[in-house]
Design a protein around this motif. Structure first.
Motif, PDB file in Angstrom:
ATOM      1  N   ASP A   1       0.858  -1.183   0.000  1.00 30.89           N
ATOM      2  CA  ASP A   1       0.000   0.000   0.000  1.00 30.89           C
ATOM      3  C   ASP A   1       0.895   1.233   0.000  1.00 30.89           C
ATOM      4  O   ASP A   1       1.568   1.521   0.986  1.00 30.89           O
ATOM      5  CB  ASP A   1      -0.880  -0.044   1.266  1.00 30.89           C
ATOM      6  N   VAL A   2       0.878   1.932  -1.124  1.00 30.53           N
ATOM      7  CA  VAL A   2       1.720   3.122  -1.245  1.00 30.53           C
ATOM      8  C   VAL A   2       1.189   4.266  -0.373  1.00 30.53           C
ATOM      9  O   VAL A   2       1.942   5.091   0.123  1.00 30.53           O
ATOM     10  CB  VAL A   2       1.802   3.563  -2.730  1.00 30.53           C
ATOM     11  N   ALA A   3      -0.127   4.292  -0.171  1.00 31.29           N
ATOM     12  CA  ALA A   3      -0.721   5.424   0.549  1.00 31.29           C
ATOM     13  C   ALA A   3      -0.363   5.408   2.030  1.00 31.29           C
ATOM     14  O   ALA A   3       0.013   6.441   2.592  1.00 31.29           O
ATOM     15  CB  ALA A   3      -2.243   5.392   0.388  1.00 31.29           C
ATOM     16  N   ASN A   4      -0.515   4.258   2.671  1.00 25.50           N
ATOM     17  CA  ASN A   4      -0.342   4.215   4.118  1.00 25.50           C
ATOM     18  C   ASN A   4       0.739   3.223   4.551  1.00 25.50           C
ATOM     19  O   ASN A   4       0.719   2.729   5.680  1.00 25.50           O
ATOM     20  CB  ASN A   4      -1.688   3.919   4.796  1.00 25.50           C
ATOM     21  N   SER A   5       1.679   2.972   3.629  1.00 25.52           N
ATOM     22  CA  SER A   5       2.898   2.201   3.932  1.00 25.52           C
ATOM     23  C   SER A   5       2.620   0.882   4.634  1.00 25.52           C
ATOM     24  O   SER A   5       3.078   0.634   5.749  1.00 25.52           O
ATOM     25  CB  SER A   5       3.865   3.048   4.775  1.00 25.52           C
ATOM     26  N   ARG A   6       1.843   0.045   3.971  1.00 31.24           N
ATOM     27  CA  ARG A   6       1.517  -1.261   4.551  1.00 31.24           C
ATOM     28  C   ARG A   6       1.865  -2.387   3.575  1.00 31.24           C
ATOM     29  O   ARG A   6       2.056  -2.153   2.375  1.00 31.24           O
ATOM     30  CB  ARG A   6       0.013  -1.320   4.880  1.00 31.24           C
ATOM     31  N   ALA A   7       1.913  -3.585   4.110  1.00 31.19           N
ATOM     32  CA  ALA A   7       2.066  -4.779   3.279  1.00 31.19           C
ATOM     33  C   ALA A   7       1.023  -5.783   3.729  1.00 31.19           C
ATOM     34  O   ALA A   7       0.662  -5.829   4.907  1.00 31.19           O
ATOM     35  CB  ALA A   7       3.467  -5.358   3.434  1.00 31.19           C
TER      36      ALA A   7
ATOM     37  N   LYS B   1      -4.924 -12.348   5.274  1.00 28.27           N
ATOM     38  CA  LYS B   1      -4.609 -12.941   6.574  1.00 28.27           C
ATOM     39  C   LYS B   1      -3.861 -11.986   7.480  1.00 28.27           C
ATOM     40  O   LYS B   1      -3.959 -12.084   8.700  1.00 28.27           O
ATOM     41  CB  LYS B   1      -3.770 -14.212   6.377  1.00 28.27           C
ATOM     42  N   ASP B   2      -3.042 -11.129   6.896  1.00 29.98           N
ATOM     43  CA  ASP B   2      -2.273 -10.224   7.747  1.00 29.98           C
ATOM     44  C   ASP B   2      -1.925  -8.953   6.980  1.00 29.98           C
ATOM     45  O   ASP B   2      -1.723  -8.982   5.764  1.00 29.98           O
ATOM     46  CB  ASP B   2      -0.982 -10.921   8.225  1.00 29.98           C
ATOM     47  N   ILE B   3      -1.902  -7.864   7.725  1.00 30.45           N
ATOM     48  CA  ILE B   3      -1.444  -6.577   7.186  1.00 30.45           C
ATOM     49  C   ILE B   3      -0.478  -6.003   8.207  1.00 30.45           C
ATOM     50  O   ILE B   3      -0.765  -6.011   9.404  1.00 30.45           O
ATOM     51  CB  ILE B   3      -2.623  -5.596   6.975  1.00 30.45           C
TER      52      ILE B   3
END
Ligand SMILES: [Cu+2]
Length: 622
Positions: free
Chosen positions: A130-136, A147-149
């Protein structure tokens, strides 16, 4: 049939002329591919009862979702919510997904990547960033659910990801934006000294179904755009593109295009592993961070034409291909040559402690298709041929990386960013199909106003000549996709019983409501066509609580029957969750509003679905 196809093509030709982008001179291919006697329509027609040959996972961009298509029909099969809530599936409302979303209401899903075993997609998991909120995030392909973020600290916008190593040892997440490490305030006048672009090495623990950050690398304060993992001979290596190596802090359109060359970051992740084991890192906000200016080795820079987008490793792992996105030129770089230059320490200076290799010592060949402009991204077929998207000249160019020979060109409508070929990022692509992910559709579909959908075009690449055979609208915005053989994905039909799950209820008589002070725990069931929350109550389908109570509703779907999904929604409480067959799901809320609220099943489940209702009664405080 033949006539119809010709007139459709001439319609497209008018579209080509009307568009504002530049187009080269193309010859219109014949209507029937020489590779097959089938017409285009027959090639994409999948009769009822038969299934598509491939799954196409297309990034849903700033919808935060993943779009699943079937190929060759190009039918959209499913939208899987990843970084954004989705009322259709209750994603973001049930306890698990709400917690995973971490309060964010949207995401910008970029490059999806399948898990790999020995360099092949193994059909088990899909990763996305996620480029917007720096997540994977990681999606389980048994259920097509996330399953996981994880939120990635010290970093801003992991655009340059995800790509996985040959056995999914890591996914590396370099970022598009440089920020001061830890996101503290720092004046942009201090950009070159205080800002950094951070790359995170993320691992996936399959047993715990959890993503973890193994370590991070403080790269120079540049923008990192795209990446690829090495394969076979280069399997311990990975490559990323950079831009704004000028370190401009404003008006990047001009200021980040001053130098003729930016860099490809070439790194050996086994070396980085070793550095971490040897303690060659700093502790930054709980993360192990390698600073290349303090601990050298394992990371190198290769000059490349300015502002590159994709960098793509050939299936044999011998070369990586990159190009300046404003340049006409494609460069094939050789891993072997890079290894030799590193061995001989043939460096031309350094940036932030990272040695720079000479362009000439790593370059294998340059390819310059006439009048082709804006090379962005390259995919491969089963014969090792490369297919590069040309954003500005709106075409796909087929060429041979071993010789540089340009073999074919086909116009697409319009402005392709990425392309995805069948099993295209593996060590053994299938050939057959290439999908061009076009940023603009313009006049391709029925008009829906000034803004149009994006477009995915299916190209038959089984013969010597490419042929566009289907065009499918897609919501904004497919940044990238991956296409996997359908039979590699083994979905489950129903959720298996979890006998050890204390929230699950597998027989109707066990449905119960347990009060603990101000908390009301509902252990209920859903089955065609009723809810039972309290089996012993006069009205088993009613939940009665007091104003201000915390209510935790667990529901098990007792229909162990494929596709019999139930929903659970409460009127005017802004709540909805999905319970798939056999699944136990949980939703929590505070009964803040006194009154009488109907509840109902949102997912059509039977002829008496309308009767699948009940009440939430909230007694007002005295
Ligand atoms: Cu139902």
């Amino acid at each position: 049939m033949k006539k119809k196809v010709i007139s459709a093509l001439s319609g497209l030709a008018v579209g080509v002329l009307a568009s504002t982008v530049f187009f080269g001179n193309f010859s219109t291919p014949d209507t029937v591919s020489t590779a097959s006697a089938k017409t285009d329509a027959e090639k994409v027609y999948v009769p009822f009862g038969e299934k598509d040959e491939y799954y196409l996972f297309a990034s849903g961009g700033h919808s935060g979702q993943m779009f699943i298509y079937g190929v060759p029909s190009m039918r959209r099969i499913r939208t899987v919510p990843v970084f954004s809530p989705d009322p259709a599936t209750g994603y973001g409302w049930d306890t698990h997904s709400k917690k995973m979303l971490g309060g964010y209401t949207w995401g910008d899903l970029h490059h999806p990547a399948f898990s790999e075993t020995n360099g092949e997609y193994d059909g088990k998991y899909m990763f996305a960033t996620d480029v917007a909120n720096s997540r994977a995030a990681v999606m389980d392909l048994k259920t097509f659910t996330v399953k996981d973020i994880i939120e990635v600290p010290n970093t801003s916008g992991p655009h340059c990801a995800a790509f996985v190593t040959e056995n999914t040892e890591y996914l590396f997440l370099p970022t598009r934006f440089s920020v001061p490490i830890g996101h503290q305030y720092a004046s942009l006048d201090e950009y070159s000294t205080k800002y950094r672009g951070v790359m995170s090495a993320v691992t996936f623990d399959e047993k715990a179904q959890k993503l973890n950050i193994a370590y991070q690398v403080a790269l120079p304060p540049w923008s990192y755009d795209l990446s690829d993992a090495g394969k076979k001979v280069s399997k311990d290596w990975a490559v990323l593109t950079t831009y704004n190596t000028e370190e401009a802090t404003t008006n990047l359109e001009i200021n980040a295009s001053q130098e003729d060359r930016d860099f490809i970051v070439l790194f050996n992740w086994k070396e980085l592993d070793k550095m971490v084991k040897e303690g060659k890192y700093d502790n930054v906000g709980g993360q192990k961070m390698i600073f290349p200016e303090k601990h050298q080795g394992g990371i190198y820079l290769v000059p490349v034409a300015k502002s590159p987008h994709g960098v793509d490793v050939t299936p044999d792992g011998k070369y990586f291909i990159a190009s300046g996105k404003l340049a006409p030129l494609l460069t094939v770089f050789s891993f072997e040559k890079a290894f030799q230059a590193i061995e001989k320490k043939e460096f031309a200076g350094e940036r932030n402690g990272i040695p720079i290799l000479k362009y000439e010592s790593v370059m294998e060949r340059e390819v310059n298709p006439e009048n082709a402009l804006g090379p962005l991204h390259t995919q491969f077929d089963d014969k090792g041929m490369a297919y590069t998207t040309m954003f500005i000249s709106s075409e796909i160019v087929k060429w041979n990386p071993e010789t540089g020979e340009v073999l074919d060109r086909v116009p697409v409508q319009y402005s392709p960013g990425h392309a995805v070929s069948a099993e295209g990022d593996t060590v053994s692509p299938d050939g057959k199909y290439l999908v061009s992910l076009n940023k603009l559709a313009k006049d391709s579909y029925l008009s829906v106003g000034p803004s149009h959908p994006e477009s995915m075009q299916l190209i038959d690449i089984s013969g010597e000549k490419m042929k566009v055979i289907q065009s499918s609208p897609v919501d904004p915005e497919p940044h990238y996709g991956q296409m996997i053989k359908a039979d590699k994905i083994k979905t489950i039909e129903v959720y298996p019983k979890e006998e050890n799950n204390p929230n699950a209820v597998y027989s109707q008589q066990d449905a119960r409501i347990v009060r603990k002070g101000n908390e009301v725990h509902v252990y209920g069931i859903a089955m065609r066509s009723k809810f039972i929350f309290d089996a012993k109550a006069k009205r088993p389908d009613v939940i009665e609580v007091n104003e201000g109570d915390k209510v935790i509703v667990h529901i098990t779907n007792l229909d162990f029957d494929e596709d019999i999904t139930h929903g659970f929604a409460i009127n005017q409480y802004d709540l909805n969750m999905e319970i798939q067959p056999g699944q136990t799901n949980t939703i929590e809320f505070t009964a803040g509003k006194p009154g009488t609220y109907p509840l109902y099943c949102t997912n059509f489940c039977s002829a008496l679905h309308q009767e699948m209702t009940g009440y939430l009664l909230v007694k007002p405080k005295q």
